[in-house]
Write a protein that holds these residues in place. Structure first.
Motif, mmCIF file in Angstrom:
data_model
loop_
_atom_site.group_PDB
_atom_site.id
_atom_site.type_symbol
_atom_site.label_atom_id
_atom_site.label_comp_id
_atom_site.label_asym_id
_atom_site.label_seq_id
_atom_site.Cartn_x
_atom_site.Cartn_y
_atom_site.Cartn_z
ATOM 1 N N PHE A 224 6.712 -28.782 18.364
ATOM 2 C CA PHE A 224 7.564 -29.632 19.203
ATOM 3 C C PHE A 224 7.447 -29.265 20.690
ATOM 4 C CE2 PHE A 224 9.472 -30.115 15.008
ATOM 5 C CZ PHE A 224 9.635 -31.491 14.953
ATOM 6 N N LYS A 225 6.263 -28.836 21.090
ATOM 7 C CA LYS A 225 6.062 -28.497 22.495
ATOM 8 C C LYS A 225 6.224 -29.744 23.374
ATOM 9 C CE LYS A 225 1.005 -28.995 22.287
ATOM 10 N NZ LYS A 225 -0.293 -28.313 22.444
ATOM 11 N N ASN A 226 6.722 -29.489 24.595
ATOM 12 C CA ASN A 226 6.930 -30.548 25.602
ATOM 13 C C ASN A 226 7.909 -31.636 25.139
ATOM 14 O OD1 ASN A 226 5.032 -29.310 27.369
ATOM 15 N ND2 ASN A 226 3.351 -30.309 26.263
ATOM 16 N N THR A 227 8.938 -31.230 24.409
ATOM 17 C CA THR A 227 9.939 -32.195 23.938
ATOM 18 C C THR A 227 11.328 -31.889 24.486
ATOM 19 O OG1 THR A 227 10.395 -30.890 21.934
ATOM 20 C CG2 THR A 227 8.691 -32.607 21.769
ATOM 21 N N GLU A 228 11.438 -30.964 25.440
ATOM 22 C CA GLU A 228 12.763 -30.506 25.868
ATOM 23 C C GLU A 228 13.619 -31.611 26.485
ATOM 24 O OE1 GLU A 228 12.500 -27.457 28.797
ATOM 25 O OE2 GLU A 228 11.175 -28.591 30.118
ATOM 26 N N ASN A 229 13.006 -32.707 26.936
ATOM 27 C CA ASN A 229 13.767 -33.792 27.560
ATOM 28 C C ASN A 229 14.433 -34.729 26.557
ATOM 29 O OD1 ASN A 229 13.160 -32.956 30.196
ATOM 30 N ND2 ASN A 229 11.204 -34.054 30.177
ATOM 31 N N PHE A 230 14.016 -34.667 25.279
ATOM 32 C CA PHE A 230 14.595 -35.607 24.315
ATOM 33 C C PHE A 230 14.883 -35.009 22.940
ATOM 34 C CE2 PHE A 230 9.986 -35.951 23.958
ATOM 35 C CZ PHE A 230 9.761 -35.946 22.591
ATOM 36 N N LEU A 231 14.667 -33.703 22.771
ATOM 37 C CA LEU A 231 14.854 -33.095 21.450
ATOM 38 C C LEU A 231 15.383 -31.671 21.595
ATOM 39 C CD1 LEU A 231 14.320 -33.234 18.323
ATOM 40 C CD2 LEU A 231 12.077 -32.254 18.808
ATOM 41 N N THR A 232 16.281 -31.294 20.681
ATOM 42 C CA THR A 232 16.821 -29.928 20.650
ATOM 43 C C THR A 232 16.664 -29.352 19.248
ATOM 44 O OG1 THR A 232 18.486 -30.445 22.332
ATOM 45 C CG2 THR A 232 18.878 -28.488 20.983
ATOM 46 N N ILE A 233 16.248 -28.092 19.180
ATOM 47 C CA ILE A 233 16.161 -27.376 17.908
ATOM 48 C C ILE A 233 17.263 -26.325 17.876
ATOM 49 C CG2 ILE A 233 14.756 -25.884 16.428
ATOM 50 C CD1 ILE A 233 12.274 -27.131 17.703
ATOM 51 N N ASP A 234 18.120 -26.373 16.862
ATOM 52 C CA ASP A 234 19.172 -25.384 16.665
ATOM 53 C C ASP A 234 18.812 -24.507 15.472
ATOM 54 O OD1 ASP A 234 20.678 -26.413 18.766
ATOM 55 O OD2 ASP A 234 21.815 -27.769 17.466
ATOM 56 N N ILE A 235 18.796 -23.193 15.689
ATOM 57 C CA ILE A 235 18.433 -22.256 14.621
ATOM 58 C C ILE A 235 19.599 -21.317 14.345
ATOM 59 C CG2 ILE A 235 16.884 -20.402 13.904
ATOM 60 C CD1 ILE A 235 14.708 -21.608 15.604
ATOM 61 N N VAL A 236 20.027 -21.277 13.085
ATOM 62 C CA VAL A 236 21.063 -20.353 12.641
ATOM 63 C C VAL A 236 20.382 -19.133 12.032
ATOM 64 C CG1 VAL A 236 23.003 -19.991 11.075
ATOM 65 C CG2 VAL A 236 22.695 -22.205 12.207
ATOM 66 N N GLY A 237 20.711 -17.949 12.535
ATOM 67 C CA GLY A 237 20.110 -16.730 11.996
ATOM 68 C C GLY A 237 19.842 -15.717 13.095
ATOM 69 N N LYS A 238 19.656 -14.488 12.663
ATOM 70 C CA LYS A 238 19.314 -13.394 13.567
ATOM 71 C C LYS A 238 18.048 -12.712 13.065
ATOM 72 C CE LYS A 238 24.034 -12.203 15.015
ATOM 73 N NZ LYS A 238 25.044 -11.107 15.068
ATOM 74 N N GLY A 239 17.415 -11.934 13.945
ATOM 75 C CA GLY A 239 16.243 -11.207 13.503
ATOM 76 C C GLY A 239 15.416 -10.681 14.657
ATOM 77 N N PRO A 240 14.412 -9.865 14.352
ATOM 78 C CA PRO A 240 13.627 -9.174 15.378
ATOM 79 C C PRO A 240 12.744 -10.081 16.230
ATOM 80 C CG PRO A 240 12.695 -8.800 13.192
ATOM 81 C CD PRO A 240 14.008 -9.483 12.989
ATOM 82 N N GLU A 241 12.486 -11.306 15.797
ATOM 83 C CA GLU A 241 11.591 -12.181 16.560
ATOM 84 C C GLU A 241 12.307 -13.048 17.595
ATOM 85 O OE1 GLU A 241 9.052 -14.525 14.027
ATOM 86 O OE2 GLU A 241 7.656 -12.865 13.785
ATOM 87 N N LYS A 242 13.595 -12.855 17.782
ATOM 88 C CA LYS A 242 14.353 -13.753 18.664
ATOM 89 C C LYS A 242 13.778 -13.794 20.083
ATOM 90 C CE LYS A 242 18.879 -14.719 20.653
ATOM 91 N NZ LYS A 242 20.318 -14.336 20.725
ATOM 92 N N LYS A 243 13.538 -12.647 20.664
ATOM 93 C CA LYS A 243 13.041 -12.609 22.045
ATOM 94 C C LYS A 243 11.688 -13.292 22.156
ATOM 95 C CE LYS A 243 12.125 -9.483 25.913
ATOM 96 N NZ LYS A 243 12.126 -8.052 26.370
ATOM 97 N N TYR A 244 10.801 -13.010 21.208
ATOM 98 C CA TYR A 244 9.473 -13.625 21.220
ATOM 99 C C TYR A 244 9.573 -15.140 21.096
ATOM 100 C CZ TYR A 244 4.988 -15.272 19.474
ATOM 101 O OH TYR A 244 3.837 -16.005 19.305
ATOM 102 N N LEU A 245 10.413 -15.601 20.177
ATOM 103 C CA LEU A 245 10.557 -17.039 19.952
ATOM 104 C C LEU A 245 11.199 -17.726 21.158
ATOM 105 C CD1 LEU A 245 11.770 -16.954 16.230
ATOM 106 C CD2 LEU A 245 9.504 -17.632 17.054
ATOM 107 N N SER A 246 12.153 -17.064 21.782
ATOM 108 C CA SER A 246 12.798 -17.624 22.970
ATOM 109 C C SER A 246 11.799 -17.767 24.110
ATOM 110 C CB SER A 246 13.964 -16.725 23.392
ATOM 111 O OG SER A 246 14.607 -17.247 24.531
#
Length: 377
Positions: A224-246
């Motif tokens: 979903f790259k280049n979709t920030e103007n019309f789409l939002t992804i909400d993720i429930v959960g925690k884990g070690p990859e958060k910083k990388y994914l952000s």
């Protein structure tokens, strides 16, 4: 009838509470007690703190193991001492008819207890630890230990339940005592509200899971790259990859919200707000998140892996996609345009989960297992 329920090794009521799953984990046992008059004694790997959760446990008895023996801070010593647990709790099990292990991990404690008090043992598993250890590329000695634990448990338990057809086939293939193995899927709540599924987010996607490699959130973001103007992804959960994914989401212009862990009741309310739920996992057991999303009327778009395929019929109860050629943005846009297909999938999904995974059905099957075991042994 009374069942002594052993929690997963090193899990306590406090562990369940901190993960937001305490009420959900207890709900099935409350249902069984209410409908079938089965009493439960919970053996937890907690201390006196677990007694503070008695408001959740008014119907049940609790024995926190580490209120009886000192908990070692060293994990190896704690494991060695776990073999003494059955002898410490033996005197509390005089009125117990059945022993049940909540997950495979910790089953050595239940097995010793079984022979010590001469009661039948049920092992309940939600996923196959041996298979997961291979997929997670664990060290060979860990994989071997899980295989041995599965073998010894299936050999000496009286009933071994698995949650998915894939696990059922695997266990029957590799382990000898086939007649002991039964399929008991996870239970979930089912949407009984507006079957037109109006007033849900049309430009948001929900996903739930630990932020780890298995869940494959990197693929979700890249799709979903280049979709920030019309789409939002909400993720429930925690884990070690958060910083990388952000950081990846920022780099690829993807609007993403990390919602952390939620109480189960909050999560159920959240499902009802979304039309679209995506799971990009590379392997799974019998994923409660997908079952809950389907039961809540979400359109589940999931990776085409064996454990997803047994839950979803493509274009009927959800959408399956190839991990090598995901094409998720086009799938999302297609579904937005085809209202009739959306409603069909949503209604079919709710009906499927109601038929196969309702709490009423799983409670009934659990009671029948208790009855059969008690009669036979």
């Amino acid at each position: 009838m009374k069942v002594a329920l052993f929690l997963t090794y090193d899990y306590s009521l406090d562990t369940w509470y901190e993960s937001g799953t305490l009420k959900r984990e207890l709900e099935i046992y409350k249902k069984i007690k209410k409908d079938y008059a089965i009493n439960f004694l919970f053996i937890t790997y907690g201390n006196e703190v677990d007694n503070e959760y008695k408001d959740y446990f008014k119907e049940f008895e609790i024995i926190p193991i580490y209120s009886l023996i000192k908990k070692s801070s060293n994990s190896f010593l704690r494991f060695i001492k776990s073999f003494l647990i059955p002898f410490k709790i033996k005197k509390y099990l005089n009125e117990v008819d059945i022993i049940q292990q909540h997950q495979l991990l910790g089953s050595w404690v239940s097995l010793i207890t079984k022979f010590l008090v001469n009661k039948p043992l049920i092992i309940r598993t939600g996923y196959d630890m041996y298979t997961f250890s291979i997929m997670e590329k664990k060290k060979k000695y860990i994989t071997a230990a899980y295989k041995f634990l599965t073998f010894i448990t299936t050999k000496f338990c009286n009933l071994y339940t698995v949650a998915s057809k894939s696990d059922y086939k695997l266990i029957k293939k590799y382990f000898k005592d086939k007649e002991k193995i039964v399929l008991r899927p996870n239970w979930v709540h089912v949407n009984n509200g507006d079957k037109k599924f109006n007033n849900r987010h049309r430009n948001k996607i929900l996903s739930v899971g630990r932020l780890v490699e298995q869940k494959n959130f990197e693929l979700l973001i890249r799709e979903f790259k280049n979709t920030e103007n019309f789409l939002t992804i909400d993720i429930v959960g925690k884990g070690p990859e958060k910083k990388y994914l952000s950081n990846l989401a920022n780099k690829l212009n993807v609007k993403i919200n990390f919602l952390g862990n939620l109480e189960h009741e909050e999560l159920l309310k959240l499902y009802d707000k979304y039309n679209f739920f995506v799971s990009s996992s590379v392997f799974e057991g019998n994923p409660k998140t997908i079952l809950e999303a389907m039961g809540s009327g979400c359109i589940v778009i999931a990776s085409d892996i064996p454990n997803h395929k047994e839950l979803i019929e493509n274009n009927e109860t959800g959408i399956l996609f190839d991990l090598l050629k995901p094409n998720l943005l086009n799938t999302f846009n297609m579904l937005k345009e085809k209202q009739k297909l959306r409603y069909s999938i949503q209604n079919n999904a709710v009906n499927k989960i109601k038929k196969s995974n309702s709490i009423d059905l799983i409670a009934k099957l659990s009671f029948e297992d208790y009855q059969n075991i008690r009669t036979k042994y």
